[in-house]
Design an enzyme around this catalytic site. Structure first.
Site, short mmCIF file in Angstrom:
data_model
loop_
_atom_site.label_atom_id
_atom_site.label_comp_id
_atom_site.label_asym_id
_atom_site.label_seq_id
_atom_site.Cartn_x
_atom_site.Cartn_y
_atom_site.Cartn_z
CG HIS A 264 -1.77 -1.27 1.48
ND1 HIS A 264 -2.82 -1.43 0.39
CD2 HIS A 264 -2.06 -2.04 2.48
CE1 HIS A 264 -3.49 -2.63 0.86
NE2 HIS A 264 -2.88 -2.82 1.88
N GLY A 292 5.76 -7.01 3.30
CA GLY A 292 5.44 -6.25 1.94
C GLY A 292 4.11 -5.85 1.65
CE LYS A 293 0.54 -9.26 5.64
NZ LYS A 293 0.21 -9.59 7.08
CB VAL A 294 2.59 -1.39 4.41
CG1 VAL A 294 2.77 0.39 4.53
CG2 VAL A 294 1.23 -1.43 5.07
#
Lengths: 357, 357, 357, 357
Positions: A264, A292-294
């Site tokens: 994100h 690695g989500k943000v």
């Protein structure tokens, strides 16, 4: 003033004045400390998301926010494109349906004898009451609706789209499901069976063996493809639970098939859980970065506050300050066609991941 | 001593002595106050559940308890029949599978640069690290396993049974999934798609269009029928989330079709969420009573503590004090046959609710 | 609508509109649920306190609210008679003095290397930084001021009155201490020695053996007499700590000598602590009722929110809506004379409790 | 096993076995995650403190731990030299006195009608009840005791020493105050007036104008000199409040006069407050490092748990495992003489800070 790289921007004590608008209150909060500051930052970050045109903004909604009085705030955010995709618990959608169908939730109290409530068939959600009898009617309505569907698997997104359609046709009422239906804004409900909506669906199955197949795997694929099709993503998460995880999982899955995908670009979470017990609901946005989500350079903020305080305040401020920006974003780019979700006219597959080199 | 109906049982100050066994510590905690007392009560209530023969004891497990080091405690509780049915997040099962397959989680720290972790492909769960590379291998393993299944819908319970079977055959390792497989103890995972297990399943779908159908509605029906078939229920809930709701929903659904069903006779929740934000995770057992989820006269207690402290302590105490009781309960009454769950030789339907007058 | 005594007042979903004023936002929040509702109720209760003329409104301020940017909100509340008496931690007063003397606090971050801060002599309060060097100067200033006082015991109230006087004369700056000085509004600091103010005072003692006697027992007596002299009391408590206890203890002590005294007629607490660990900070207003600290029929509410969000919002709303009411209350009824606190011209004894039949 | 500097020490899943001793449970908890791990680390760090001979170990006790059943654990820690100095709220000491004098606290419930309790003069502390009448008797006893003291200022430490002496002579009962008296272990109570002890003292003043002078400034000086006289310090803090701040302030003040002083070498805090609201109670040990309160290389850990769970478990484990170590530490090095605190025969000044070059 002492000279230090750490002492650059002074805290500006909040100054009370008559007639402050919510956007001005939030701007002043951003210059103080602790969660007031974070709330001010959250407002600014959300406002910035709106100027980033090709972005898909996910809204995650856990808790019992509809019973708690926020359903029209969320509906407003959908209808006015403050968000592009909703991921929700079943409870929020069920309580929205309850009110769209004319039911109400009631001002109650946590200091009541629950045995008495049980006898009188009143269900309690902290300080809020509802009629169990009305809930049973809703369940039946959902079962009947489910039986009207052609017997094949439905993603939760498609099921909820059709539910919203029926609700709009029958009631013409404002609400989350009807607003999302009208603009074809996708709603995913990762734990749909684990809710009163799921109870209604199960009751349809009871009545007809080939009915009521919810294909939750299709949601996983379609939501990842939505990420891949977007020019970037942002998340606004209220509470934690399955919505928070589902939004982040869509990124991780998208990265697997399309490695150029980043986390994100913007992330706001409004949460009352804490990180130190290891649960996903309270996990920090820094932790999300490790997965690695943000994105490492994302604008991000966590506000430790109840959504029933934070959300009305932020959306009220956006409504006054961001009207012009919002108009440039609208309308929502979605359509629904033969069960498929279309974004800008192009179908998003729910069957296979879109791979990219 | 003052005379008052409110002043009957004195607090007994905890007295330190060398060589206290955990069950003695818990017994002494029950005589003090605050969460120490509640922890002591929880131990006693769980112990009493074990003497109530025909009871089905549900264990709900949210959070990241397997990554956090509790997978063998849960496996032990399953294998020794401290519990009869597990309802879990996907994460707990996935991390269990990860360790059963030989992977490990690692002692880490929340005070680390997550951008660096991201570069090195280390995933963080608060103070615990894991290798993303190994996680990708697990996902592939799950996808491959899923493709070996006959292409038809599976409840999460049946899917996880077969997953446990494969895991046991391949690894012979201790763990939650393998323990549950060996005794056919049912595991429900209401939000299975919303987890790395779901990611693996979705990857199977990507490879073969008719694969990987999870029928979450079947779980709703089967679990309610399990309640109806039982001589009463109890719940031990760690954290909240979908497991807590699913266990309670099974009661509410069972009551709809079999009105003589009562709420849980015993209820223990070990939770760090609080009730006053209105979320289901923090909701009290009194609130659950208003919904009929917990019987009015149930033995019940909420312990506000991290499960990583409370669970090892309670189960260690049960292990010493309740061995004899436990033997009278064993073995687990389940079998799996052609996809169906059998309890005491009789199939539990996943297709229709069992109605009673 | 179902008929039940429990289902009388529906929750009104919050409706977003442009241009909502803070008092309108709070009025709408009062009709929803959870902490949003409580915040709305808190605003209404505080507003009602202002119409109850003969009331003494205590404000308790724990935490680090001055460093956190709320010192001018508190000063405003004092100057405009939203409150009649402040009970505070030393920290809040010290950080107020720091800014009145021209120092600043700075926007920082909790994600920083504290060893580096320590080397550079930067002190951190969560996300806020300050210069240790400037703090040392403040301590010296306090020590010097203390040495100017005639060597005899001072209640914390009198000491702080004289400190505010000196500060006002020297700086003419806005702030808590100077606002309280100008209207002779009493400030009690029950743990004054346990703060940087206490460090400054101790340094004065180091320099002169007969200096710096703080008579905390006088505070206990005087504050109880203030309760006895009032036509009723109310409390607004931010956080818990010594301020919360001191305000309540004044009631309990007053009841001992003047049995006709009741608990607070109105009680608002804005707190992030929870009750279930048994600490006074998180204790409920119901628990306070058992002690007689809060009247059985008091208007009362607890808001579980950070004061840096709740206080600016409520006081901003009061500022717009309650200006007329406030004018009827003003001015503050206090004077200081020869060390004594006068209320409406009559001295409040710090030496003996005022007894009543 | 993947190779990474971040993946070195695997989490060892907790393995349940019959007959585990508390020290073995804690050792196993140290190898898992989240607060279980932190509890295990806390045990190890405290155990290590005991081997560091010249250390002064401060114990900070906030909350209502004596009413909550921990007074004999704390007394045991004092008598056996697990700690060298206690800093406490007045409540903990008052409730200790209450039980030493033969009063009791009672098992109660937070789900009770507090108006009824108020009518029956029962005071509630969360789930624990006490008789208000007995409390009034205690207050009178304290007032009478206070009047027996020569009329001059007393530090809280000296006052409490004499109170413990009287209590021991009169009751011969175990407890915190009597244990501390017998070994002359200093107890500081920074907010003594803000407690029922303070109420009793104030009642003495009411009866005789020259009585009951508590010199809290002397505590500040004496405690800093205690730090300067020690070969290093450690802190074990239960909850936050004034005890936590006082212990840390003593370090900061000592560093001002004796710059070679370092922060605590070991720091354990067992706390349920969180850092993100900016309050001192929830502040992290890292934040404390920025102020120099904790040494940069200190062994430190925060356990987010209720002290009523954590303390009995840790002290029980120490009792079994650390008996030998403890014997090498004993006896306590203090004496009281003519009002002064002696450490190893040398008086600690309460009048002037000990300066060092």
């Amino acid at each position: 003033m002492p000279s230090s790289r750490f002492l650059q921007t002074p805290v500006e004590p909040f100054r009370v004045e008559p007639g402050l608008a919510p956007e001005e209150i939030l701007a002043r909060l951003e210059r103080i400390s602790f969660q007031g500051r974070n709330l001010g930052v959250a407002y600014r970050v959300w406002r910035r998301m709106l100027t980033d045109r090709d972005l898909t903004i996910f809204l995650g909604a856990a808790g019992a926010l509809s019973a708690g009085g926020l359903r029209l705030v969320i509906a407003h955010a959908i209808a006015n494109r403050y968000v592009d995709c909703l991921v929700s618990t079943g409870a929020n959608l069920y309580h929205d349906l309850h009110e769209a169908r004319g039911g109400r939730h009631y001002i109650g109290s946590p200091r009541v004898n629950d045995a008495t409530l049980q006898e009188e068939r009143i269900d309690r959600v902290y300080d809020t009451f509802a009629s169990e009898e009305e809930f049973v009617e809703n369940d039946n309505w959902i079962a009947e609706f489910t039986l009207t569907l052609e017997p094949r698997p439905y993603s939760s997104r498609e099921f909820l789209y059709r539910l919203g359609e029926r609700l709009w046709e029958e009631t013409g009422a404002e609400g989350i499901l009807t607003a999302a239906y009208r603009d074809a804004v996708p709603i995913y409900c990762p734990a749909i069976a684990d809710s009163s909506i799921g109870m209604g669906i199960a009751q349809a199955r009871h009545l007809r063996a080939d009915a009521a197949h919810i294909d939750v795997v299709a949601d996983v694929i379609e939501s990842s493809n939505l990420v891949i099709a977007s020019g970037g993503t942002a998340s606004v998460v209220l509470g934690g639970g399955t919505p928070k995880n589902f939004i982040n999982q869509a990124i991780v899955e998208a990265e697997y098939y399309a490695p150029q995908i980043d986390g994100h670009r913007y992330a706001v979470q409004i949460v009352t859980d804490v990180p130190h017990f290891g649960g996903a609901s309270g996990s920090t946005l820094d932790e999300a970065e490790s997965w690695g989500k943000v994105a490492t350079d994302a604008a991000r903020v966590t506000v430790n506050a109840d959504a029933t305080i934070a959300l009305p305040l932020i959306v009220s401020a956006l409504e006054s300050s961001a009207a012009a920006i919002r108009r440039e974003r609208a309308p929502a780019p979605y359509q629904a066609s033969e069960g498929a979700l279309l974004r800008a006219g192009r179908a998003i597959s729910a069957a296979r991941f879109d791979e990219r080199p």
